[in-house]
Scaffold this active site. Sequence first.
Site, PDB file in Angstrom:
ATOM      1  N   GLY A 257       7.005  10.941  -9.608  1.00 23.54           N
ATOM      2  CA  GLY A 257       7.398   9.725 -10.312  1.00 23.54           C
ATOM      3  C   GLY A 257       8.463   8.884  -9.644  1.00 23.54           C
ATOM      4  O   GLY A 257       8.842   7.827 -10.176  1.00 23.54           O
ATOM      5  N   GLU A 299       6.769  17.018  -7.271  1.00 21.85           N
ATOM      6  CA  GLU A 299       5.416  16.600  -6.880  1.00 21.85           C
ATOM      7  C   GLU A 299       5.364  15.114  -6.576  1.00 21.85           C
ATOM      8  O   GLU A 299       4.717  14.344  -7.294  1.00 21.85           O
ATOM      9  CB  GLU A 299       4.439  16.868  -8.040  1.00 21.85           C
ATOM     10  CG  GLU A 299       4.284  18.306  -8.405  1.00 21.85           C
ATOM     11  CD  GLU A 299       3.613  18.475  -9.760  1.00 21.85           C
ATOM     12  OE1 GLU A 299       3.616  17.531 -10.582  1.00 21.85           O
ATOM     13  OE2 GLU A 299       3.082  19.561 -10.002  1.00 21.85           O
ATOM     14  N   PRO A 300       6.031  14.650  -5.529  1.00 24.03           N
ATOM     15  CA  PRO A 300       6.001  13.215  -5.240  1.00 24.03           C
ATOM     16  C   PRO A 300       4.675  12.783  -4.615  1.00 24.03           C
ATOM     17  O   PRO A 300       4.130  13.489  -3.759  1.00 24.03           O
ATOM     18  CB  PRO A 300       7.141  13.044  -4.226  1.00 24.03           C
ATOM     19  CG  PRO A 300       7.266  14.379  -3.560  1.00 24.03           C
ATOM     20  CD  PRO A 300       6.831  15.411  -4.549  1.00 24.03           C
ATOM     21  N   GLY A 301       4.170  11.662  -5.048  1.00 25.09           N
ATOM     22  CA  GLY A 301       2.968  11.085  -4.440  1.00 25.09           C
ATOM     23  C   GLY A 301       3.315   9.728  -3.861  1.00 25.09           C
ATOM     24  O   GLY A 301       3.429   9.527  -2.659  1.00 25.09           O
ATOM     25  N   ARG A 339      -5.022  -1.878  -8.746  1.00 26.68           N
ATOM     26  CA  ARG A 339      -3.754  -1.858  -9.485  1.00 26.68           C
ATOM     27  C   ARG A 339      -3.346  -3.207 -10.105  1.00 26.68           C
ATOM     28  O   ARG A 339      -2.904  -3.233 -11.262  1.00 26.68           O
ATOM     29  CB  ARG A 339      -2.618  -1.283  -8.621  1.00 26.68           C
ATOM     30  CG  ARG A 339      -2.894   0.165  -8.197  1.00 26.68           C
ATOM     31  CD  ARG A 339      -1.711   0.835  -7.533  1.00 26.68           C
ATOM     32  NE  ARG A 339      -0.662   1.150  -8.484  1.00 26.68           N
ATOM     33  CZ  ARG A 339       0.432   0.466  -8.631  1.00 26.68           C
ATOM     34  NH1 ARG A 339       0.665  -0.583  -7.868  1.00 26.68           N
ATOM     35  NH2 ARG A 339       1.316   0.798  -9.542  1.00 26.68           N
ATOM     36  N   TYR A 343      -3.158  -2.691 -13.972  1.00 25.46           N
ATOM     37  CA  TYR A 343      -1.795  -2.551 -14.504  1.00 25.46           C
ATOM     38  C   TYR A 343      -0.969  -3.829 -14.412  1.00 25.46           C
ATOM     39  O   TYR A 343       0.224  -3.795 -14.727  1.00 25.46           O
ATOM     40  CB  TYR A 343      -1.000  -1.498 -13.714  1.00 25.46           C
ATOM     41  CG  TYR A 343      -1.687  -0.194 -13.445  1.00 25.46           C
ATOM     42  CD1 TYR A 343      -2.039   0.672 -14.481  1.00 25.46           C
ATOM     43  CD2 TYR A 343      -1.964   0.210 -12.141  1.00 25.46           C
ATOM     44  CE1 TYR A 343      -2.654   1.890 -14.216  1.00 25.46           C
ATOM     45  CE2 TYR A 343      -2.566   1.431 -11.873  1.00 25.46           C
ATOM     46  CZ  TYR A 343      -2.911   2.253 -12.917  1.00 25.46           C
ATOM     47  OH  TYR A 343      -3.500   3.454 -12.650  1.00 25.46           O
ATOM     48  N   CYS A 370     -16.858 -10.065  -8.456  1.00 31.45           N
ATOM     49  CA  CYS A 370     -17.364 -11.007  -9.438  1.00 31.45           C
ATOM     50  C   CYS A 370     -16.670 -10.798 -10.782  1.00 31.45           C
ATOM     51  O   CYS A 370     -17.273 -10.299 -11.741  1.00 31.45           O
ATOM     52  CB  CYS A 370     -18.874 -10.797  -9.548  1.00 31.45           C
ATOM     53  SG  CYS A 370     -19.702 -12.281 -10.002  1.00 31.45           S
ATOM     54  N   GLU A 371     -15.378 -11.091 -10.811  1.00 38.47           N
ATOM     55  CA  GLU A 371     -14.540 -10.909 -11.999  1.00 38.47           C
ATOM     56  C   GLU A 371     -13.404 -11.906 -11.911  1.00 38.47           C
ATOM     57  O   GLU A 371     -12.691 -11.916 -10.896  1.00 38.47           O
ATOM     58  CB  GLU A 371     -13.873  -9.525 -11.974  1.00 38.47           C
ATOM     59  CG  GLU A 371     -14.772  -8.357 -12.141  1.00 38.47           C
ATOM     60  CD  GLU A 371     -14.626  -7.736 -13.530  1.00 38.47           C
ATOM     61  OE1 GLU A 371     -15.469  -6.905 -13.845  1.00 38.47           O
ATOM     62  OE2 GLU A 371     -13.691  -8.109 -14.269  1.00 38.47           O
ATOM     63  N   TYR A 399      -2.296   5.083  -4.582  1.00 33.17           N
ATOM     64  CA  TYR A 399      -3.228   4.687  -5.641  1.00 33.17           C
ATOM     65  C   TYR A 399      -3.990   3.416  -5.288  1.00 33.17           C
ATOM     66  O   TYR A 399      -4.322   2.612  -6.164  1.00 33.17           O
ATOM     67  CB  TYR A 399      -2.491   4.542  -6.985  1.00 33.17           C
ATOM     68  CG  TYR A 399      -1.705   5.792  -7.340  1.00 33.17           C
ATOM     69  CD1 TYR A 399      -2.365   6.947  -7.747  1.00 33.17           C
ATOM     70  CD2 TYR A 399      -0.308   5.839  -7.230  1.00 33.17           C
ATOM     71  CE1 TYR A 399      -1.652   8.113  -8.040  1.00 33.17           C
ATOM     72  CE2 TYR A 399       0.400   6.994  -7.510  1.00 33.17           C
ATOM     73  CZ  TYR A 399      -0.275   8.127  -7.917  1.00 33.17           C
ATOM     74  OH  TYR A 399       0.419   9.266  -8.193  1.00 33.17           O
TER      75      TYR A 399
END
Length: 446
Positions: A257, A299-301, A339, A343, A370-371, A399
């Site tokens: 996180g 647990e860093p990503g 993302r 988000y 197409c959005e 991500y």
Amino acid sequence: MNSSDNQNIPDFQGSMKINEKNHLEIGGVDTVFLAEKYSTPLYVYDIDLIKSRLSEFKKAFSIYKKPTQVAYASKAFSSLALYQILVKEGVSLDVVSGGELHLAIKAGFPAEKIHFHGNNKSHQELVEALNYNIGCIVVDNFTELDMINQLTSLHQKNINILIRITPGIEAHTHEYITTGQEDSKFGFDLTSGQAEKAVKLALECSYINVIGLHAHIGSQIFETDGYQAVIERLMKHAKQWNKETGFDLKVLNVGGGFGIRYTKEDEPLAIKDYVSSIVKSVEKYAIELEIELPEIWVEPGRSIVGEAGTTIYTIGTEKNIPGVRRYVSIDGGMADNIRPALYGAKYTGILANKVYAQYDTTVSIAGKACESGDMLIWDLSLPEVEQGDYLAVLSTGAYGYSMASNYNRLPRPAVVFVENRQDFLAIKRESYDDFMRLENPIADSI
Ligand code: LLP
């Protein structure tokens, strides 16, 4: 040249710089050269930056008297070549599916350094985890505990587990809140007594070795209060459960996180500040509660790979609505980076082929899907931009590729690693043939 010479240019991370051609360079390699060599959209990873983030974690933890583990959270970005680098760096790995586990084993990852997460591990995935003798399973719910108990008894195999707790603490970017209801699909909650029950049940299983507790309070966190609160809560419960059941907290895993910088507005702490606050809290509560210091695992990503990734796109068509907005389209978008659409995530970008210039244009960067919602960056200040320019979007390493899709049958981009003036194709660009490989034509007889 240096990014701080022009206030429109974002702060560069790692080995990024502007070269003598006024091009963006990463790892000593010109990104315009990379775009021409591999085509676009292209994910470029600064391997040196990934390594230095890992060593920041390791160095920061060296002050702690007990063992620690930094387990890279694969979900942020996984590839065979990345896993091979991680093996050499000596870190552990957090996987959340049979797919990530398979890739890690293929990359030669030592099984004992792999931790398996997830709220719905299948029977098959648990069998695979046990067959590979992985380091630990982070148990999420009673169904899973029961499945592991049955499988380990049947095969007479021992397994280490952590119990995942929903601690009732949620961290957001600039704050943390205590949530009364602990309403989450993950883990065992404390208030209703489910966590305690899980610990008791697990202690009774002959082949299950309960080594500790796990909690993950959120992502892109910019302060340390949430970690301190979760450490206090878990250690206090561990003390209580020790009295009641003999449970021994050997490992305390506080999840990932740790925040990163996407735009100039983001102000994350340095890795050493997150880590030293975690270490100090654990030491404080160990003394206060008179319990032994547990191992600390994280647990860093995002904080390992996020800022190391840059996506290069080619500028295509544009649409200028006078007095309203100038839309400039790129050859990727939500298919390679969901993302912003999912988000509302904010990014910044620069023109990789003319970085240092007059930033006198404002454009909105549209994806090619197409959005209407496929907008990568709104109101981006750029030098005069034209078809064929290369846009570099920064801090896309976490991500991005891992959440990419084939929406509109857009092939997933290639991924290139750069380091010491060398480039290496880590993941090939998907091709139309790759699409066809999974397709079955209907036979005439149907
Ligand atoms: N550990 C657990 C149990 C997690 O659920 C996560 C992330 C991590 C570690 C790694 O967190 P990090 O250090 O990367 O923040 N797709 C979202 C992020 C989802 C995070 C899910 N869990 C995004 O693009 O922002």
